[in-house]
Design an enzyme around this catalytic site. Structure first.
Site: not given
Ligand code: FPP
Length: 238
Positions: A11, A16, A59
């Site tokens: 995750d 990021w 998702n």
């Protein structure tokens, strides 16, 4: 003791990328690099089974472009890395619902499993289009079908036999589940299989997950006392 089976919820790719002013796609791409390294490191650290959560059944609710990116990355990962995984004796297995995947992805997943079926090195399990509730429901339906057809009896359905209907049939339960990015939840991952797993939640974002992080999680696991609902030998002697 070292965990035989480590499962990872990878995750934090999006965060990021965001932190670097990059598109989320760049985060997922960096996530694949981290996955490559994690497979290598897990093998070197003596882990027999590594399961990674690559795409959850939830998702699909992401924007179509991101879903496409993730599908593209799976294609790329298998095309680029399968030969090397095979050379290193890694056996690849996929868990999750394959029915609604694009035909070329289905074919790639099968190719990965078939090519590496005879390998006896590390086992890499990729959870793709995977969700535990979906898996358990599909297993329950299959078990009921067998009962209805008289192939087995209702009373014969033990946890062990039920486990054989799950996508993870033949795969040992995870000993250690790691989740990166600071979130502390399972998100529909291995709900049945995680019954006695130890959890380690790490603050680092998945693309930054290093060999040291993996080694530290394994060390944390080794310090834990697992009782599986019983008592330890020391307590039993009191
Ligand atoms: C979570 O990051 C990660 C995923 C949705 C899937 C993990 C995918 C990879 C590591 C790359 C793809 C690999 C393959 C083999 C397909 P997030 O987007 O939820 O991050 P965020 O919570 O920071 O937004």
């Amino acid at each position: 003791m070292k965990p035989a089976h480590v499962a990872i919820i990878m995750d934090g790719n999006g965060r990021w990328a965001e932190a670097r002013g990059l598109p989320r796609r760049a985060g997922h791409r960096a996530g694949v690099e981290a996955l490559r390294k994690a497979v290598r490191n897990a093998g070197e650290l003596g882990i027999s089974w590594l399961t990674v959560y690559a795409f959850s059944s939830e998702n699909w609710s992401r924007p179509p472009s991101e879903v496409n990116d993730l599908m593209g990355l799976l294609r790329l990962f298998i095309r680029r890395d399968l030969a090397e995984l095979h050379q290193n004796g890694v056996r690849v297995r996929i868990v999750g619902d394959r029915d609604n995947l694009q035909p070329d992805i289905k074919a790639l997943l099968e190719e990965a499993e078939n090519l590496t079926a005879g390998n006896t090195g590390m086992n890499l399990v990729i959870a793709f289009n995977y969700g535990s509730r979906d898996e358990i429901l599909r297993a329950a339906r299959a078990a009921l079908k067998d009962i209805e057809a008289g192939r087995t009896g209702l009373d014969a359905l033990t946890p062990e036999r039920f486990g054989a209907y799950l996508d993870t049939a033949g795969i040992p339960d995870p000993d250690l589940i790691i989740r990166t990015s600071g979130e502390q939840r399972l998100s529909n991952f291995l709900l049945w299989q995680a019954a006695y797993a130890e959890f380690v939640f790490l603050p680092c974002l998945w693309p930054d997950f290093s060999r040291d992080d993996l080694a530290a999680a394994i060390a944390t696991f080794s310090e834990r006392e697992r009782r599986f609902g019983g008592v330890t030998a020391r307590e039993a002697a009191l």
